[in-house]
Every structure is written in C-alpha cells, then in structure tokens.
Write an enzyme that holds these catalytic residues in place. Structure first.
Site, PDB file in Angstrom:
ATOM      1  N   GLY A   1      11.692  28.149  49.318  1.00  0.00           N
ATOM      2  CA  GLY A   1      12.094  26.924  50.005  1.00  0.00           C
ATOM      3  C   GLY A   1      11.352  26.786  51.322  1.00  0.00           C
TER       4      GLY A   1
ATOM      5  N   SER B   1       6.718  32.549  47.630  1.00  0.00           N
ATOM      6  CA  SER B   1       6.561  31.307  48.380  1.00  0.00           C
ATOM      7  C   SER B   1       7.160  31.490  49.779  1.00  0.00           C
ATOM      8  CB  SER B   1       7.193  30.152  47.595  1.00  0.00           C
ATOM      9  OG  SER B   1       6.805  28.901  48.122  1.00  0.00           O
ATOM     10  N   TRP B   2       8.119  30.652  50.183  1.00  0.00           N
ATOM     11  CA  TRP B   2       8.790  30.890  51.466  1.00  0.00           C
ATOM     12  C   TRP B   2       9.426  32.278  51.495  1.00  0.00           C
ATOM     13  CZ3 TRP B   2       9.639  30.167  56.393  1.00  0.00           C
ATOM     14  CH2 TRP B   2      10.833  30.659  56.949  1.00  0.00           C
TER      15      TRP B   2
ATOM     16  N   ASP C   1      -2.834  27.954  42.107  1.00  0.00           N
ATOM     17  CA  ASP C   1      -1.653  27.613  42.892  1.00  0.00           C
ATOM     18  C   ASP C   1      -2.003  26.455  43.824  1.00  0.00           C
ATOM     19  OD1 ASP C   1       0.502  27.491  44.689  1.00  0.00           O
ATOM     20  OD2 ASP C   1       0.819  29.655  44.639  1.00  0.00           O
TER      21      ASP C   1
ATOM     22  N   HIS D   1       1.881  28.166  40.856  1.00  0.00           N
ATOM     23  CA  HIS D   1       2.726  28.694  41.924  1.00  0.00           C
ATOM     24  C   HIS D   1       4.030  29.311  41.436  1.00  0.00           C
ATOM     25  CE1 HIS D   1       4.260  28.985  46.024  1.00  0.00           C
ATOM     26  NE2 HIS D   1       5.355  28.327  45.664  1.00  0.00           N
TER      27      HIS D   1
END
Length: 318
Positions: free
Chosen positions: A43, A110-111, A266, A294
């Site tokens: 996120g 990711s985050w 990605d 991704h």
C-alpha cells in the site's frame, strides 16, 4: 515451480493498541516455536489477507501478520491521523515486544519492502534476514513515474486515461493533490468514487498478464478506501522520509542477509530501484523474474519467494 503452502488458520489473534486512536489487528499462525517472521503488507493501506500466511512452511515458521494503521481489520479504518512511517516502525517494535520475539525475519512487498527497509535501518539488531519483493524506494521520481505522467502512463495509456479522466480536465496537471483533496473531503460519494478510480489504476498495472482477481481485490470498497486514502496521504507527505533516505542509509543493512525478488516487467515499481538497492546492500541476492510484473500472485514471483523462505528456514535448522 514451488507454489503457496496450503491454507491455514491463525492459532492466536491480538488487538494491540499503539496509541489513543489506533488499534492494530495482529495474528499468529504456523508453529509457535518456529522461526519468527513478520509479513509486512503493501500500500500503504492494503491490509493483509489469508493467503499471505501461505508463503511460509507452517511447520518451520511462526508467522506474524498485522494490519498497519488504518488498514484491514485495524481501527479506525482508513484513518490518517498519526499515520506516518515512523509510527509504523514503532508499531512493529510494539508487536515484537508484545509477542516476546528477540529477532525476526522481515517479509514485505512493494510498500511492504519500503517499511521493512526503514525498520531494518532503524533496528538492524532485530533483523535475522529479509525477503523483499517489488522494491519501492519512494523517491520523488518513483512517485512521479506512476502518479504524475512519469512513464507508467505510456505503457498503460488506456488505464491511465481512466485514472486521470476521473478528474476534471483543468485539474489533470496536478493529479496527486487533486485526488488527495477528494479522498480527504467531506463528500462520502466523491471519496468512494475517487478511491475506486485510484485503486483500479494500481490493480490494472500490477500484473504482466491481465488478472481480474487481482483487480477485483484492489477495487473491493473496504480495500480501495484505505489503500487510496492512506497512499495519497503518504505520497503527499513524501512518505515521511528524507530524499533517497533508504539508499543513503543502506550501510545499516551491512550485516543483514536478504533476497530481493523483482519482476522484470514491473510497471508499478520499475526494476531500477531493486537494482540500486542490491548494489548498496552487500549481503543481498537479487532475483529478476523474467515473466512477471509487480504482483505477488504471479507464478514466478511465488516460486522465488517460497524458495527464499524455505532456504532461510533450512539454513536456521543446520
């Protein structure tokens, strides 16, 4: 090709109050005496789901999942007050102490890779190993690439048109601030509409091949609202980090081994960030997945992640 472990249920759940406003959902599954690993979701604002437990051998790992502030089952939902990177790092320390864990493995994508890296650079003595996917360094050009006509729009012009088309034409020169204004406004209908448009853009670009299941997860109203609001809040505040902070402090990772898994194609978080992190982190291994984007749902990504967690657990048994 390795795949996810079979579904399992938590053996314990916890409500952890981290301040006067935020209470986090935390769960444990797998082996209570196993190697501690914390799953750090993306996120920010995406929350966890049951499949996140399945990257780890449940006989070998003590699997900790938690929903970050405002996400998933944590309360209040989509809350921005007190929601900063530094507070999330502190929350992880609260969880570690609450669960009486001395050191643990960090697993994030990711985050989740961002937060794992910031945590590891803040508390390197608490980290045994890291498995990171879809590296997101949160530099200004990383944000511009995906949210301000920086490059992703040229690869997905159809989805980009829908994303920017949510805004009146006169507001499309400042996409992030104008989405943020809608996502934090008083109009509930406008908030939800903006949240779905924001999340649809991200979900549509997350996989190499179109994946309706991934897109549907992103636009689930509960997920979309927290994801869009909290992401916009963080991005408007430069993710509460100094410019290029993660790479500048990468020397603090010097004694931590880790595996970086990144899709060659990605589009959400381009490969150059993972490559630069690998060069700055001496004990890292970079695995570039040639047929992936991704998402953690892609088969090549799953194979690499499960191989990495198996390898760490087996090394610890020796």
């Amino acid at each position: 090709m390795l795949t996810l472990y079979p579904p399992i249920k938590p053996y314990a759940t916890h409500s952890v109050a981290v301040d006067d406003r935020h209470t986090l959902y935390v769960e444990e599954s797998g082996n209570p005496k196993g190697l501690p690993v914390i799953f750090i979701h993306g996120g920010p604002g995406a929350g966890c789901d049951p499949d996140n437990r399945r990257f780890f051998d449940p006989e070998l790992y003590r699997i900790v999942l938690f929903d970050q502030r405002g996400a998933g089952q944590s309360t209040p939902h989509a809350e921005l007050e007190g929601n900063t990177t530094q507070n999330l790092v502190s929350d992880m320390e609260v969880i570690r102490t609450r669960l009486a864990i001395e050191r643990w493995v960090l697993f994030g994508g990711s985050w989740g890779s961002t937060l794992a890296l910031v945590y590891a650079e803040t508390h390197p003595e608490r980290v045994l190993n890291m498995v990171l996917r879809g590296i997101f360094l949160c530099r200004s050009h990383d944000l511009s690439w995906f949210y301000e006509s920086g490059g992703a729009n040229r690869l997905f012009p159809d989805h980009w048109e829908a994303f920017v088309g949510h805004l009146p034409e006169e507001e499309r020169q400042e996409i992030l601030p104008n989405y943020y204004r809608r996502l934090t406004g008083e109009d509930e209908v406008a908030r939800m509409s903006a949240a779905k448009a924001w999340s649809l853009w991200e979900g549509s670009c997350a996989t190499l091949q179109p994946n309706p299941q991934v897109v549907n997860h992103f636009i689930n109203p509960h997920v979309a609202m927290s994801l869009a609001r909290i992401e916009a809040h963080y991005f408007m505040n430069h993710v509460f980090l100094e410019p290029n902070q993660i790479l500048k402090q990468a020397h603090r990772l010097a004694n931590i081994p880790g595996v970086i898994v990144h899709g060659r194609y990605d589009v959400v978080c381009p490969l150059d960030g993972a490559y630069e992190l690998h060069k700055a982190w001496p004990l890292s291994e970079l695995q570039i997945i040639r047929d992936a984007g991704h998402s953690a749902c892609e088969l090549g990504i799953i194979n690499a992640l499960v191989m990495a967690t198996n390898g760490i657990a087996n090394q610890r048994k020796l």
